[in-house]
Each structure stands twice: as structure tokens, then as C-alpha cells.
Scaffold this motif. Structure first.
Motif: not given
Length: 257
Positions: A38-55
Motif C-alpha cells: 500500500x505504501x513505501x516504508x523503507x528499503x530492505x533485501x529481506x524479501x529476497x532472503x525470504x524467497x531463497x529460504x522458501x522451500x
């Protein structure tokens, strides 16, 4: 003339913005430090880390990779043969047989293949999806190879034949090396089409068979999270990279389109 040129530039910018702005937004929000888009909160790379941990996502990506590699390899061989046959033998029926799978709507192609597999009592799964992808990738490879053959100097092949080479030897030692960039371009295009396909895969995949597009679809039915944006961004970059490589290897493809 200047006024007309201004309108043309405005129309072109508006058209490209309509096509590419949503893709830019998806890529940008894959770095958003929020579960909501809905809105921009801040920059992060956590979603790519979550993606590569998603079996589940990694499993689906593995299936898509296997299907794409097998489908592109088989369709490259068959498509090269089909493209060479269309170039060598000027018949009306052969282009229709080769190009019909890429001309008909994908939903019709998917339903037709599903009915075909059911009639054969063929178990739906990775094999059925791979066969379906091969069936529509052959035509794309054939188009690229035929376009490459159109710019080939026939005197080289004729010279090889005059020197005593058999038709197979002339093709293997003369024709194939000259059209190899087109063959590679066709293989890259086939892999791109296979790994991105959703509609035909949806109809031909059995229960429990998941590919990357199907996994993304199942996730966005709940919500479009930044993880979906992240995998979409990576898939988009992969597709664009392969298309750019294919277009550079076979410039005649762009001219023939």
C-alpha cells in the motif's frame, strides 16, 4: 512537422510508460520493508532472503528449470529440423503444421492438449507439461532457424557437395556452423517461453505438479506480497536477459518479425 513530431513523442512515451511502468513498480516494491504494497516504508533485501529460504518456491523453480531445459533442448533439435525443412521444401502444408501451435490461442492449445492426454489415459505431471511445452516451442525455434537460413549463402553448401561431401556431412560441417547463432537464439527463446508459461501449464499439470508461474498464481490469490514481487523481478530479469542474448545472436529474427 515539429508539432506532429511532438505528438508522436508523447504517444510513444505514453505507450512505453503503460508497458513498463507496472514492471518498474513491481521491481521497486520487492525492496519495500513492509508486508503490504500500500505504501513505501523503507528499503530492505529481506524479501529476497525470504524467497531463497522458501522451500515451496525453490521446489517450483526447480521444476520449471528442469521442464525448461528439457523442452528447449528437444524443441531446438526438432525445430531446427522443421526450419530447415520449411526452407528447403517449399510446400504449403509444412509451415501450417509447424506454425499452427504458436498461432492458435494458448487457452485452446491447453484445452486441446488436456483432452489429448485424457484420451490417451496419460498421467498428468511433469512429463505432460514438458511434452506440451515442446509442442509449442518447436514453432518458435523453426521461425528463427528459417530466418537464419534465408541469409545463408547456398554456394558454400554447393561447394561442399561438389567436393564430395554427403548431404549430412555438408549440413554438419557447413550449414550447421553458419546457422548456429540462430539455433542458440531459438533455444534461448524456447527456454524463456517454457519457464514463463502459465496457461498451457495450468491445463496440463496434474495434481501436485507445481511450476514457478503456478506457484506465483497460488500466492497472489491470497495477497501480492513483496516476496511475490521479488520472484517476479528475478523472473523478469532472467527473461529479459535471455531475450537480449537471443536477439543479439540472431538479428535476422528481429528483421523477420
Amino acid at each position: 512537422m515539429r508539432k506532429r513530431a511532438g505528438w508522436l513523442w508523447a504517444a510513444a512515451i505514453a505507450g512505453y510508460a503503460f508497458l513498463y511502468l507496472p514492471l518498474i513498480i513491481v521491481a521497486a516494491y520487492s525492496f519495500n520493508n513492509s508486508r503490504l504494497n500500500a505504501e513505501w516504508v523503507g528499503f530492505t533485501l529481506d524479501w529476497y532472503d525470504t524467497l531463497f529460504r522458501d522451500d515451496a518456491m525453490l521446489y517450483a523453480a526447480g521444476n520449471s528449470l528442469v521442464i525448461g531445459l528439457v523442452a528447449s533442448a528437444v524443441s531446438t533439435v526438432l525445430g531446427t529440423m522443421a526450419g530447415f525443412a520449411m526452407y528447403r521444401f517449399k510446400t504449403r502444408l509444412l509451415p501450417v503444421l509447424v506454425l499452427t501451435p504458436i498461432a492458435i490461442p494458448e487457452i485452446l492449445m491447453g484445452v486441446s492438449l488436456l483432452i489429448f492426454f485424457v484420451l490417451l489415459n496419460f498421467t498428468l505431471g511433469l512429463v505432460s507439461v514438458t511434452l506440451a511445452h515442446i509442442s509449442f516451442c518447436i514453432g518458435f525455434v523453426a521461425i528463427v532457424v528459417r530466418a537464419r537460413l534465408a541469409g545463408l549463402d547456398e554456394s558454400l553448401t554447393e561447394a561442399a557437395r561438389d567436393c564430395g561431401a554427403t548431404p549430412w556431412a555438408a549440413f554438419r560441417h557447413v550449414t550447421l556452423p553458419l546457422i548456429l547463432p540462430g539455433v542458440i537464439a531459438g533455444a534461448l527463446m524456447a527456454f524463456t517461453l517454457s519457464i514463463d508459461d502459465f496457461v498451457i501449464t495450468f491445463f496440463t499439470a496434474g495434481a501436485g505438479t507445481v511450476t514457478l508461474p503456478l506457484q506465483i498464481y497460488s500466492m497472489i490469490k491470497i495477497a501480492v506480497t513483496p516476496e511475490v514481487n521479488a520472484v517476479s523481478t528475478l523472473l523478469m530479469l532472467l527473461t529479459l536477459a535471455l531475450i537480449i542474448i537471443a536477439s543479439r545472436l540472431s538479428p535476422s529474427l528481429i528483421r523477420s518479425e
